[in-house]
Design an enzyme around this catalytic site. Structure first.
Site, short mmCIF file in Angstrom:
data_model
loop_
_atom_site.label_atom_id
_atom_site.label_comp_id
_atom_site.label_asym_id
_atom_site.label_seq_id
_atom_site.Cartn_x
_atom_site.Cartn_y
_atom_site.Cartn_z
CG ASP A 9 -1.72 1.17 1.22
OD1 ASP A 9 -3.16 0.70 1.20
OD2 ASP A 9 -1.44 2.18 1.15
CG ASP A 107 -2.77 3.45 -2.15
OD1 ASP A 107 -3.89 2.69 -2.01
OD2 ASP A 107 -2.39 4.00 -1.26
CD GLU A 108 -5.93 -1.39 -0.59
OE1 GLU A 108 -5.55 -2.08 0.08
OE2 GLU A 108 -6.77 -0.57 -0.63
P1 TTP Z 1 -5.25 5.06 1.41
O1 TTP Z 1 -4.31 4.00 0.80
O2 TTP Z 1 -6.19 4.78 2.11
O3 TTP Z 1 -4.39 6.34 2.11
P2 TTP Z 1 -3.30 7.08 1.50
O4 TTP Z 1 -2.41 6.20 0.40
O5 TTP Z 1 -3.44 8.38 1.22
O6 TTP Z 1 -2.49 7.08 2.91
P3 TTP Z 1 -1.92 5.45 3.53
O7 TTP Z 1 -1.89 4.56 3.04
O8 TTP Z 1 -0.42 6.10 3.98
O9 TTP Z 1 -2.46 5.77 5.18
O10 TTP Z 1 -5.98 5.62 0.20
C1 TTP Z 1 -5.37 5.55 -1.07
C2 TTP Z 1 -5.57 6.86 -1.92
O11 TTP Z 1 -7.00 7.02 -2.34
C3 TTP Z 1 -5.52 8.23 -1.02
O12 TTP Z 1 -4.08 8.63 -1.46
C4 TTP Z 1 -6.17 9.25 -1.61
C5 TTP Z 1 -7.65 8.26 -1.96
N1 TTP Z 1 -8.53 8.32 -0.84
C6 TTP Z 1 -9.76 9.10 -1.03
O13 TTP Z 1 -9.83 9.78 -2.05
N2 TTP Z 1 -10.51 9.29 -0.04
C7 TTP Z 1 -10.56 8.67 1.08
O14 TTP Z 1 -11.44 8.53 1.94
C8 TTP Z 1 -9.59 7.66 1.09
C9 TTP Z 1 -9.39 7.05 2.32
C10 TTP Z 1 -8.63 7.66 0.09
MG MG Z 2 -2.19 4.18 0.69
#
Ligand code: TTP
Ligand code: MG
Length: 359
Positions: A9, A107-108
């Site tokens: 992720d 992103d995962e």
């Molecule tokens: P995440 O992987 O949940 O968050 P992140 O990568 O920003 O942070 P981390 O993993 O380090 O905690 O989500 C991936 C992307 O999805 C995030 O960059 C932006 C988008 N996203 C939204 O648009 N709205 C949301 O509520 C969430 C959780 C994520």
């Molecule tokens: Mg993330």
């Protein structure tokens, strides 16, 4: 054999991409989301950099609240086209390491590397290489969880963010989960969390010790699954997702044909075309199907699924011939087609077969 599953992720994905694109934002609180409009914006935060998280800002929070928490943050609009492009490059890197690969969001992704790694120490080494490659080629950090199942791997990847690497040894999954809060389990949201808290269940360990029947009486089927997950049991596979569900080619004859030799020849030609398309797209197949249309437009299809994935032209020819034989009995035929489905892009299967074929 224990499976070895990685969950990768990206860290604060959208915000990190923005920081990479504009080095002035490095080390700054960056908030990606809708326009804060001087504190009167009505949208939400998509994500923010770890620097911004120190101010209490997080995904899903009203942008007006984020503005109040840190007016000096860099507020940026969502540039989805850019993030998708970066995501594609990252997924390509990740895919190249996986026996089985499943992207689950921008992103995962899950990687099953059981065969490719062979052992846990090697898997840890591979995870380190993945992190280094993503950093070097894309200038971004990610967090990786390694575990014998998907759920544990996903929970693990989140534990040491950012730039984390968390390993859950086989046989110690329940022990790893035991002290964690129930909401760490995928599928347990705030509503379920509240119901469980009402039953005095706050940790995954407490959930595991709860009677399964009681959980089923409250949550139905999901209660049983919840209980299994809490015990560290999750047999779900990393499911290869294919971009196109099938590859097919057909041919319509200028004049209807009834001669079996001619029909088999034509079928071989279609097999060659469909095989070429399969190779171009880098797939293996498990199912071969044929389509036979008679002069009166009556159309038949027949299909057969193999025990293993294949990529060989000979198999396509053999299977399609067998599947169409019953129609090549003197009837006049107007169209023939071959469809390959149940496709896979697995690297391991391909390299294994390459080796096999080159013998
Ligand atoms: P995440 O992987 O949940 O968050 P992140 O990568 O920003 O942070 P981390 O993993 O380090 O905690 O989500 C991936 C992307 O999805 C995030 O960059 C932006 C988008 N996203 C939204 O648009 N709205 C949301 O509520 C969430 C959780 C994520
Ligand atoms: Mg993330």
């Amino acid at each position: 054999m224990n499976r070895i599953i990685l969950h990768v992720d990206m860290d604060s994905f959208y915000a990190s991409v923005e920081q990479r694109e504009n080095p002035l934002y490095m080390g700054q609180p960056v908030v990606v989301g809708s326009d804060p409009k001087g504190g009167h914006g009505r949208g939400v935060v998509s994500t923010c950099s770890y620097e911004a998280r120190k101010f209490g800002i997080h995904s899903g929070m009203p942008i007006s609240r984020a503005y109040k928490l840190c007016q000096d943050a860099v507020f940026l609009p969502v540039n989805m086209a850019l993030y998708k492009e970066v995501s594609r490059s990252i997924m390509e890197i990740l895919r190249s390491f996986a026996d089985k690969f499943q992207q689950v969001s921008v992103d995962e992704a899950y990687l099953d590397i059981s065969e490719g790694a062979g052992s846990l120490p090697e898997a840890v080494e591979i995870a380190g290489i993945i992190k280094a490659q993503v950093k070097e080629r894309e200038g971004l950090t990610c967090s990786i969880g390694i575990a014998p199942n998907r759920t544990a791997a996903k929970i693990a990847s989140d534990l040491e963010k950012p730039d984390g690497l968390t390993v859950v040894e086989p046989g110690r999954v329940a022990e790893f989960l035991e002290p964690l809060e129930v909401r760490r389990l995928p599928g347990i949201g705030s509503k379920n969390e509240e119901i469980l808290a009402g039953m005095d269940i706050r940790t995954i360990g407490q959930l595991a010790r709860c009677e399964q029947n009681l959980l089923v009486s409250i949550f139905g089927k999901w209660g049983a699954r919840m209980h299994q997950l809490a015990h560290g049991i999750d047999p779900s596979e990393v499911a290869e997702r294919t971009e196109s569900k099938s590859v097919s080619k057909e041919h319509t004859f200028q004049v209807d044909i009834s001669d079996a030799v001619e029909l088999y020849d034509s079928l071989d030609g279609i097999a060659e075309r469909v095989h070429r398309a399969l190779m171009q797209q880098g797939f293996s197949f498990r199912t071969v199907g044929v389509k036979v249309r008679q002069e009166d437009f009556t159309t038949f299809t027949r299909a057969r699924t193999l025990d293993i994935y294949a990529r060989d032209l000979d198999i396509i020819k053999r299977e399609s011939r067998e599947l169409s034989r019953e129609f090549f009995d003197g009837r006049k035929i107007r169209l023939l087609g071959i469809k390959l489905s149940n496709l896979s892009k697995s690297r391991m299967i391909q390299t294994t077969l390459d080796r096999f074929q080159s013998r």
